[in-house]
Design an enzyme around this catalytic site. Structure first.
Site, short mmCIF file in Angstrom:
data_model
loop_
_atom_site.label_atom_id
_atom_site.label_comp_id
_atom_site.label_asym_id
_atom_site.label_seq_id
_atom_site.Cartn_x
_atom_site.Cartn_y
_atom_site.Cartn_z
N TYR A 150 38.20 -4.40 38.50
CA TYR A 150 38.74 -3.38 37.61
C TYR A 150 39.62 -2.43 38.42
O TYR A 150 39.25 -2.01 39.52
CB TYR A 150 37.61 -2.59 36.94
CG TYR A 150 38.09 -1.40 36.13
CD1 TYR A 150 38.38 -1.53 34.78
CD2 TYR A 150 38.26 -0.15 36.72
CE1 TYR A 150 38.82 -0.45 34.02
CE2 TYR A 150 38.70 0.94 35.98
CZ TYR A 150 38.97 0.79 34.64
OH TYR A 150 39.43 1.86 33.92
N GLU A 156 45.60 0.76 32.83
CA GLU A 156 44.28 0.18 33.11
C GLU A 156 44.39 -1.34 33.13
O GLU A 156 44.83 -1.95 32.16
CB GLU A 156 43.28 0.62 32.04
CG GLU A 156 41.88 0.11 32.27
CD GLU A 156 40.93 0.50 31.14
OE1 GLU A 156 39.85 1.03 31.42
OE2 GLU A 156 41.30 0.27 29.97
#
Length: 391
Positions: free
Chosen positions: A149, A237
């Site tokens: 991530y 993101e």
């Protein structure tokens, strides 16, 4: 495992605040902010040198077939382009199951596209009638051997952007932060220096990239920051930022949030906004610079100031009620906006509002504008409400 890039702009802070303290609210309509299709987000990333899958866009079955041949890939993924999630498990009114299909035979792509284009795709996030598919994306399918991530976002506590990363990708990052906070890594970015080499390399190492992949991941992070600055993003993101068995670091799935105040200098980006799938009430509200979110309660909220609006929703829920909407008029609201807001609420096609909570903070919005309108041109409209005023 094939994956790709998606983008949708949200106001996560608003949604999170509405769900605070056990409040269980169901969003019955999407937020009306800048919405980009998957291929549009991938294009922005590709223009900044970010590593994404090779892809083409098609509007006809013939174009899709030609794109599949041009890709010359071992495996191809064909994806219907709509803003709603859950496409893989969706259903077309043509009878085709799934808005995402994998194939190793380019000849199949044209037939699949013919059952997607011009037909409505229904998923858990679309209206019951589904959404008409006008475009498909034909992309190279890549396997992911490991998922991480990575995000760049504005952090008020740092007075600027920060990099946030975790070696645990491909899942809800909030769960990772809650269960294993030690696996969340953070680097504050100096807006004058940008992302330094040592910061990018440290983050890449913390995410578990080793050897040549560490340098490759660090370069991707720096390019993502270039994108962040170039398009006036408030958040980029990537989940997952993955590595492939062939030794590539690829941004497989991304969400980009944009600063709406930068629309004047991001005309190219905002011109890509998709309104066809937006809720009509949100689209109408946006014409008057009003911020609206549809919820499933029966108490309409009419508030100026986002903080006051969220507090109002919390108070309603605290006392056993359910907000029907989040409506922020903002500071410096004009009389025509107040009129439009009342007209918007009273003209709701669902007609489920039975009580209206009107909460106006007079230091940023003159209360006489609200009072004048309630007793003037909207007298007949307001008869359907029992209104609670707070000025």
């Amino acid at each position: 495992m094939a994956a790709s890039v998606t983008s949708t702009t949200t106001r996560a802070a608003v949604r999170a605040r509405l769900l605070l303290r056990g409040t269980e609210l169901t969003r019955v309509s999407p937020r009306r902010w800048l919405n980009l299709q998957e291929f549009q987000s991938k294009k922005l990333m590709r223009e900044c040198g970010v590593s994404v899958q090779r892809f083409f866009v098609a509007d006809t079955p013939a174009e899709a077939l030609e794109a599949a041949k041009r890709l010359n890939a071992k495996e191809i993924v064909l994806k219907a382009q709509i803003l709603a999630g859950g496409r893989g498990k969706g259903l077309f009114d043509s009878g085709l199951k799934g808005g995402v299909h994998l194939t190793k035979d380019p000849a199949v792509v044209g037939d699949l596209a013919s059952k997607m284009l011009g037909f409505h795709l229904t998923t858990k996030q679309t209206p019951k009638e589904g959404v008409k598919v006008k475009t498909v994306m034909v992309a190279e399918a890549l396997d992911i051997s490991r998922e991480t991530y990575f995000a760049i976002l504005m952090d008020r506590s740092c007075n600027g952007p920060v990099m946030v990363g975790s070696p645990q990708g491909g899942m809800d990052i909030e769960e990772v932060a809650d269960r294993t906070p030690e696996l969340i890594f953070k680097e504050t970015i100096d807006i004058f220096e940008g992302v330094r080499d040592d910061q990018a390399q440290r983050m890449a190492a913390n995410l578990g990239f080793r050897g040549p992949l560490e340098k490759q991941a660090a370069e991707q992070m720096k390019k993502l920051y270039e994108l962040f600055v170039k398009v006036d993003a408030t958040q980029v993101e990537v989940n997952p930022l993955g590595e492939t068995p062939e030794g590539q670091v690829v941004c497989f799935d991304a969400k980009i949030n944009f600063d709406d105040n930068a629309e004047f200098r991001q005309k190219t980006v905002f011109a890509m906004d998709e309104t066809d799938e937006s809720d009509p009430m949100e689209t109408e509200a946006a014409k008057y610079d009003l911020k609206y979110i549809g919820l499933d309660g029966n108490i309409a909220c009419f508030v100026n100031g986002a903080g006051l609006a969220m507090a109002t929703c919390d108070i309603i829920d605290l006392h056993g009620g359910k907000p029907a909407n989040f409506l922020d008029l903002g500071g410096g609201v004009k009389e025509n906006q107040v009129y439009a807001a009342f007209k918007l609420l009273t003209g709701d096609p669902k007609e489920f509002f039975r009580l209206s909570s009107i909460n106006a903070f007079r230091t940023i919005s003159w209360s006489w504008q609200h009072g004048n309108l309630s007793g003037r041109s909207l007298k007949n409209r307001l008869q359907k409400f029992r209104a609670c005023w707070k000025l």
